[in-house]
Design an enzyme around this catalytic site. Structure first.
Site, PDB file in Angstrom:
ATOM      1  N   LYS A 111      35.561  67.380  -3.340  1.00  0.00           N
ATOM      2  CA  LYS A 111      36.505  68.097  -2.478  1.00  0.00           C
ATOM      3  C   LYS A 111      36.332  69.607  -2.541  1.00  0.00           C
ATOM      4  O   LYS A 111      36.771  70.320  -1.638  1.00  0.00           O
ATOM      5  CB  LYS A 111      37.956  67.728  -2.831  1.00  0.00           C
ATOM      6  CG  LYS A 111      38.347  66.336  -2.366  1.00  0.00           C
ATOM      7  CD  LYS A 111      39.854  66.205  -2.307  1.00  0.00           C
ATOM      8  CE  LYS A 111      40.254  64.862  -1.724  1.00  0.00           C
ATOM      9  NZ  LYS A 111      41.697  64.643  -1.762  1.00  0.00           N
ATOM     10  N   LYS A 192      32.285  56.183   1.821  1.00  0.00           N
ATOM     11  CA  LYS A 192      33.511  55.380   1.905  1.00  0.00           C
ATOM     12  C   LYS A 192      34.338  55.810   3.126  1.00  0.00           C
ATOM     13  O   LYS A 192      34.245  56.964   3.575  1.00  0.00           O
ATOM     14  CB  LYS A 192      34.326  55.491   0.614  1.00  0.00           C
ATOM     15  CG  LYS A 192      34.907  56.837   0.374  1.00  0.00           C
ATOM     16  CD  LYS A 192      35.989  56.831  -0.699  1.00  0.00           C
ATOM     17  CE  LYS A 192      36.603  58.207  -0.676  1.00  0.00           C
ATOM     18  NZ  LYS A 192      37.780  58.475  -1.353  1.00  0.00           N
ATOM     19  N   LYS A 195      40.239  59.247   4.903  1.00  0.00           N
ATOM     20  CA  LYS A 195      41.262  59.828   5.780  1.00  0.00           C
ATOM     21  C   LYS A 195      40.812  61.163   6.333  1.00  0.00           C
ATOM     22  O   LYS A 195      41.164  61.540   7.444  1.00  0.00           O
ATOM     23  CB  LYS A 195      42.531  60.097   4.945  1.00  0.00           C
ATOM     24  CG  LYS A 195      43.460  58.929   4.802  1.00  0.00           C
ATOM     25  CD  LYS A 195      44.738  59.412   4.107  1.00  0.00           C
ATOM     26  CE  LYS A 195      45.070  58.548   2.923  1.00  0.00           C
ATOM     27  NZ  LYS A 195      45.897  59.179   1.919  1.00  0.00           N
TER      28      LYS A 195
END
Ligand code: TYM
Length: 327
Positions: A111, A192, A195
């Site tokens: 992130k 993966k 969101k």
């Protein structure tokens, strides 16, 4: 009764990866465990959020918890920021976590990669997650595969605390499914389903319309071999579709493979889309019938029940660490 705790961030749109990897398990567990399911809005703040959207998404997630079948008479559903013991315990745990441990977290590395402004909150995110879990004497934590490392750190911190200050925390176990704990992106099946992906075709959201669901499945990336075989390494796209079929129909991967053997990818895609539309329509119907006042009531009651447990733990922890009580 043994305790289960899990949380979901009220960010972006909740997708079938979140549902199959975590949320669907919550529904199954509610009859046999004492469960708390949290809307982790403080975790959402570790990256910039629009305030109005965050509030809206928190209510939406509470609604989805109810719509998938969680029963507030059996489980505690609450918002993390309504129980200030979460950030309070997180601070105490931060003082027992090493800089190097947090730096090794792959979610932090992913992130923060390439970003100029990375918040300190994103770095200490795992301590807040450990606090969520440890506040409630949690035995089991149902999560997707991507949270495994955070769970290991939570266990390490609990054990470290117990060794230093005496038996205090229950050391939690992750509950990670064999099938469905890592649903992959429909457009880039080596990543993966996420969101935060901007490509809407990469994921199916729980509130997607049937026509969108069909379009997304039909466009899902596969391979040119046109042979139905579960082989995640060489055929990640097709294997992901078989995993989805197996998870949504509750049959094994082998049975899903056998069912479509010798047929084209189109047949699998069409049947899979129908199965997903059917399940999500049920959830969406429940969701549409929810009343905002009812959701607010559930959250208020949930916060009261969660607080009464959290207060006992935090007092115990502060006492063990040598903090002076008000006399
Ligand atoms: P979050 O909000 O990213 O995801 C919610 C849950 O969905 C799982 N998940 C997936 N499972 C299968 N396939 C996928 N592609 C997929 N993507 C996400 C996640 O593993 C998670 O279980 N840190 C957590 C929230 C959290 C938490 C906690 C969880 C905060 N405190 C305490 C458990 C206990 C997170 O970001 O989840």
């Amino acid at each position: 009764m043994q305790r289960v705790f899990s949380g979901v961030q009220p960010t972006g749109d909740i997708h079938i990866g979140n549902y199959l990897g975590a949320m669907r398990q919550f529904v199954k567990l509610q009859n046999d465990y004492s469960c708390l399911f949290c809307i982790v809005d403080l975790h959402a703040l570790t990256v910039p959020q629009d305030p109005e959207t965050l509030r809206k998404k928190s209510i939406e997630l509470a609604g989805l918890y109810l719509a998938i079948g969680l029963d507030p008479k059996k489980v505690i559903i609450f918002v993390q920021s309504h129980v200030p013991e979460h950030p309070e315990l997180a601070w105490l745990l931060q003082c027992m976590t090493y800089f190097g441990e947090l730096g090794r977290m792959t979610q932090f590395k992913d992130k923060s990669k390439g970003k100029e402004a990375v918040s300190v909150g994103l770095f200490t995110y795992p301590d807040l997650m450990a606090a969520d879990i440890l506040l409630y004497d949690t035995n089991f934590v149902p999560v997707g595969n991507d949270q495994k490392q955070h769970l290991e750190l939570t266990r390490d911190i609990a054990i470290r605390f117990n060794n230093r200050f005496g038996e205090t925390f229950v050391v939690p176990e992750p509950m990670i499914l064999k099938t469905g704990s890592r649903i992959m992106s429909l457009t880039e099946p080596d990543k993966k389903m996420s969101k935060s992906s901007e490509n809407q075709y990469s994921k199916i959201n729980l509130l997607d319309e049937p026509s969108q669901i069909k379009k997304k499945i039909m466009r899902a990336v596969t391979d040119s071999e046109n042979v139905i075989r579960y082989d995640p390494e060489n055929k990640p796209g097709l294997s992901n579709l078989l995993t989805l079929y197996s998870s949504f129909t509750d049959i094994s991967i082998e049975d899903a493979e056998a069912r479509f053997k010798g047929q084209g990818y189109g047949t699998l895609k069409k049947e899979l889309a129908d199965v997903i539309v059917e399940r999500l329509s049920e959830i969406q119907n429940n969701y549409k019938n929810l009343d905002l006042n009812y959701i607010n009531e559930v959250l208020k009651e949930g916060a009261e029940k969660a607080s009464s447990i959290a207060k006992v733990t935090i007092e115990k922890v502060k006492d063990k660490m040598g903090l002076l009580p008000i006399k």
